[in-house]
Write an enzyme that holds these catalytic residues in place. Structure first.
Site, PDB file in Angstrom:
ATOM      1  CD  GLU A 115      -1.317  -2.316   2.147  1.00 29.53           C
ATOM      2  OE1 GLU A 115      -2.095  -2.928   2.887  1.00 29.53           O
ATOM      3  OE2 GLU A 115      -0.095  -2.588   2.053  1.00 29.53           O
ATOM      4  CB  THR A 258      19.372 -36.304  -1.934  1.00 26.49           C
ATOM      5  OG1 THR A 258      18.141 -37.029  -1.861  1.00 26.49           O
ATOM      6  CG2 THR A 258      19.410 -35.504  -3.220  1.00 26.49           C
TER       7      THR A 258
END
Length: 399
Positions: A115, A258
């Site tokens: 705003e 991983t």
């Protein structure tokens, strides 16, 4: 497809081409996994019911906008803040004259709220002006003053916002504005604005970040061939899209397994900021692993306890975590009911055998399945990108 005279058709999923071509598929599709029985949560963010994608529109100053078009533009502005605002939400704002002429716009980037950005961007705010905001203006003093005060001081006559702020700290904006004589309209394009801001809203609702698991697989659901090879299943364009997703996340989560198997870098590859990298597991990773380089911060959690992850995330105030791991770690998150969303990249190829994208969930009956709803389908190069939202069965018996 259901339908007919006097019958409202079921919602459709849009298949989006990168060349801006669109194809509709119906009815609204569902992806069904299976899982052990866990507590089910209602779907927090139903996919938006209308298409108000303003990327195809060029808005010029002095162009007259309808209320819906102005809010659609505010939502589009808010998306520009993805990855730039945590711990705050993404917010966009558009100011128009009383008759709809575009005056200015802005979005939150981590400093001034949307705003205030829009108000500062306006050369002049004439009497009767309207501000359209994707989230209820805040009414508290944080790092910046309350947005309600900025709106009141700017002389804006009407505030239209999409989503009521669920954060109790910021509550009271509507009452403050109305008590100051400003007209307030609530709920315009609420579904679409909430969907785009779903990471932050999840954090407020669940007291943890939204967790999204990225999967890249073949059409038959394999993430690696029988010999373990997996580079590359999807195309270069799809991998570039993953890099963009990383730039929008606050943290990337992976496992020690991983890291040891693939030695990933886990950065945005120059497409934006690099998120914090989180490596979870009890095994040691090599000091020379790419994930430990200086491109981004890396946090190692030597634990298999997901509560340690949640504690770190709450301490750091992350809005969104992107998971990039193998099926064992991802399945563990699924079984713990910690996966809010799946982004599935599927290549038009088949392995027949190999490593499945989901490991054993310990399911013995269909009633224990895990249901996802398809929120978006996009064609990227040769591949599909499917966005799936975790949901609960709406009726006993499911679909």
């Amino acid at each position: 497809m259901t339908g007919g005279l006097g019958v409202i058709p079921e919602p459709t999923v849009k298949v989006r081409m990168r060349e801006n071509q669109r194809v509709a598929v119906a009815p609204f599709a569902h992806l069904v996994f299976a899982r052990g029985i866990v507590r089910r949560l209602p779907l927090l963010f139903p996919p938006p019911r209308c298409s108000t994608d303003s990327r195809a529109r060029v808005l010029k100053m002095n162009q007259v906008l309808s209320a819906e078009s102005a809010m659609a533009r505010a939502i589009e502005c808010a998306r520009l803040g993805l990855g730039k605002t945590f711990p705050n939400p993404i917010v966009g704002a558009v100011i128009t004259s009383a008759t709809g002429e575009l005056i200015s716009e802005g979005f939150h980037q981590g400093t001034d709220h949307a705003e205030v950005v829009a108000i500062k961007a306006a050369k002049e705010i004439p009497a009767g002006s309207i501000i359209y905001v994707t989230l209820e203006p805040c009414n508290h003093q944080g790092k910046t003053p309350p947005c309600t005060e900025a709106i009141i001081d700017a002389g804006i006559s009407k505030v239209v916002y999409a989503v009521t702020d669920p954060n109790p700290i910021a509550a009271g904006g509507t009452a403050k504005l109305r008590n100051s004589g400003i007209e307030v309209v609530v709920g315009l394009l609420e579904s679409e604005a909430a969907f785009d801001n779903r990471a932050w809203i999840t954090k407020i609702a669940k007291d943890r970040p939204r967790i999204t698991w990225k999967i890249a697989s073949t059409m038959d659901g394999k993430v690696a061939a029988s010999d373990g090879s997996s580079k590359w299943i999807t195309s270069e364009l799809a991998r570039a899209d993953v890099a963009a997703l990383r730039s929008q996340a606050d943290a990337i989560l992976t496992s020690t397994a991983t890291v040891l198997a693939d030695n990933p870098l886990l950065t945005s590859k120059g497409l934006g900021k690099n998120p914090v990298r989180i490596v979870m597991g009890e095994r040691e990773i090599a000091p020379g692993s790419q994930v430990l380089n200086s491109d981004a911060e890396t946090v190692v959690i030597k634990s298999h306890d997901f509560q340690d992850l949640i504690s770190l995330s709450k301490e750091r105030e992350f809005n969104q975590i992107l998971v990039e791991s193998g099926p064992t770690f991802g399945t563990a998150l699924l079984k713990a009911d910690l996966v809010d969303e799946v982004i599935l990249f599927q290549a038009p190829t088949f392995f027949g055998s190999g490593t499945p994208s989901i490991s054993d969930l310990g399911v013995s009956t269909i009633s224990q399945r895990l249901d996802f709803e398809i929120a978006d389908v996009e064609v990227i190069g040769a591949d599909l990108k499917i966005t799936l939202i975790n949901c609960a069965n709406q009726e006993e018996g499911g679909r």
